[in-house]
Design an enzyme around this catalytic site. Structure first.
Site, PDB file in Angstrom:
ATOM      1  N   HIS A  57       0.873  -1.179   0.000  1.00 52.33           N
ATOM      2  CA  HIS A  57       0.000   0.000   0.000  1.00 52.33           C
ATOM      3  C   HIS A  57       0.909   1.227   0.000  1.00 52.33           C
ATOM      4  O   HIS A  57       1.248   1.767   1.055  1.00 52.33           O
ATOM      5  CB  HIS A  57      -0.893  -0.021   1.242  1.00 52.33           C
ATOM      6  CG  HIS A  57      -1.944   1.035   1.273  1.00 52.33           C
ATOM      7  ND1 HIS A  57      -3.172   0.849   1.863  1.00 52.33           N
ATOM      8  CD2 HIS A  57      -1.965   2.304   0.797  1.00 52.33           C
ATOM      9  CE1 HIS A  57      -3.896   1.955   1.753  1.00 52.33           C
ATOM     10  NE2 HIS A  57      -3.173   2.858   1.117  1.00 52.33           N
ATOM     11  N   GLU A  88      -2.569  -1.693  -3.316  1.00 47.45           N
ATOM     12  CA  GLU A  88      -3.764  -1.029  -2.817  1.00 47.45           C
ATOM     13  C   GLU A  88      -3.476   0.429  -2.489  1.00 47.45           C
ATOM     14  O   GLU A  88      -2.339   0.825  -2.265  1.00 47.45           O
ATOM     15  CB  GLU A  88      -4.310  -1.757  -1.583  1.00 47.45           C
ATOM     16  CG  GLU A  88      -3.338  -1.857  -0.420  1.00 47.45           C
ATOM     17  CD  GLU A  88      -3.909  -2.674   0.729  1.00 47.45           C
ATOM     18  OE1 GLU A  88      -4.687  -3.610   0.479  1.00 47.45           O
ATOM     19  OE2 GLU A  88      -3.573  -2.359   1.881  1.00 47.45           O
ATOM     20  N   HIS A 209      -7.604  -6.551   7.366  1.00 50.77           N
ATOM     21  CA  HIS A 209      -7.410  -5.522   8.390  1.00 50.77           C
ATOM     22  C   HIS A 209      -7.593  -6.141   9.769  1.00 50.77           C
ATOM     23  O   HIS A 209      -8.687  -6.513  10.170  1.00 50.77           O
ATOM     24  CB  HIS A 209      -8.347  -4.314   8.240  1.00 50.77           C
ATOM     25  CG  HIS A 209      -7.751  -3.071   8.866  1.00 50.77           C
ATOM     26  ND1 HIS A 209      -6.950  -2.196   8.173  1.00 50.77           N
ATOM     27  CD2 HIS A 209      -7.793  -2.593  10.130  1.00 50.77           C
ATOM     28  CE1 HIS A 209      -6.549  -1.214   8.962  1.00 50.77           C
ATOM     29  NE2 HIS A 209      -7.045  -1.443  10.164  1.00 50.77           N
TER      30      HIS A 209
END
Length: 260
Positions: A57, A88, A209
């Site tokens: 990310h 991402e 997450h």
């Protein structure tokens, strides 16, 4: 289409694929100017241990993953054509530059703000729909699978599919916080219903997450059709104690227990 697109996780015996997020490796490296720990070396070790994907990310401020890391990982993965590369981030910040230049197997669109500490919510429908439409179309035209980071809201799944996305990544922090409490079952049912709604309209389901070795098996037992989990913070923290190899193998055992 991208000729390096990885096979769908059904190729892994019907089990959920494990994608390792390497952001925290880069975060530690960035505290000094020595180049250690190496992000590419970490990638190689988790792949050799059996991970099926690599996730990064890259945020605009490069506080962990840097642009160079993304390109070095893309080069590394040319030797691993069966491994999925997932990038991402927010498509309205810096993410689309990587989608265009690297053409990963999957991009996961996340509604982060520029200085956000960590991802903490999914896209809102219908509010975000029209601005997402052109970036979804562009990524798909490049041969890149598109996943949208979403809260467990069953009624939003049809709108996500109609927008052209291929998958959703269910934001699992609320489940992780409720795990082991009296609220666990109620919270988990929202994820189950959302996954069912996604599958019913033809969306693939990812999740991530705050998933860890304690809560992963329960989640996968309850939530149908999860094709991929992306795990970073907990996995890298575990690796500090167990090493990359044993940590990845232990997460794979968590996944296997869910499908036993």
């Amino acid at each position: 289409m991208n000729p390096l697109v990885a096979p769908e996780p059904s190729a892994h015996g019907g089990r959920t694929a494990l994608s390792v997020n390497l952001n925290k490796v880069a975060l530690l490296r960035n505290t000094r100017h020595l180049g250690i720990p190496s992000v590419t070396r970490a990638a190689l070790q988790v792949l050799e241990a059996g991970a099926q994907g690599i996730t990064v990310h890259p945020r605009p401020d490069e506080r962990h993953i840097r642009a160079q890391d993304v390109h070095e990982l893309a080069d590394l993965l040319k030797a691993w054509p069966h491994i999925e590369f997932n990038i991402e981030g927010n498509p309205f910040h810096n993410l689309m530059d990587f989608v265009r230049s690297v053409r990963p197997h999957q991009c996961t669109f996340v509604p982060d703000t520029v200085g956000q500490f960590t991802s903490d919510h999914g896209w809102s429908f219908p509010a975000d729909a029209e601005r997402l439409r052109p970036v979804i179309a562009e990524a798909k035209a490049l041969g890149v699978r598109v996943s949208l980071f979403m809260d467990p809201v069953p009624q939003a799944m049809r709108a996500v599919r109609e927008l052209g996305a291929d998958r959703v990544e269910l934001y699992t922090e609320t489940y992780a916080s409720a795990h082991g409490t009296p609220q666990q079952d109620e919270v988990l049912r929202r994820f189950t219903r959302t996954a069912e709604a996604a599958l019913a309209v033809g969306l693939g389901v990812n999740a991530g997450h705050d998933l860890n070795r304690d809560n992963l098996t329960d989640f996968l037992r309850a939530v149908p059709g999860v094709q991929e989990v992306s795990i970073g913070h907990a996995l890298i923290a575990d690796a500090l104690e167990l090493g990359y190899t044993e940590t990845v193998r232990d997460y794979q055992r968590c996944i296997q227990r869910a499908f036993a």
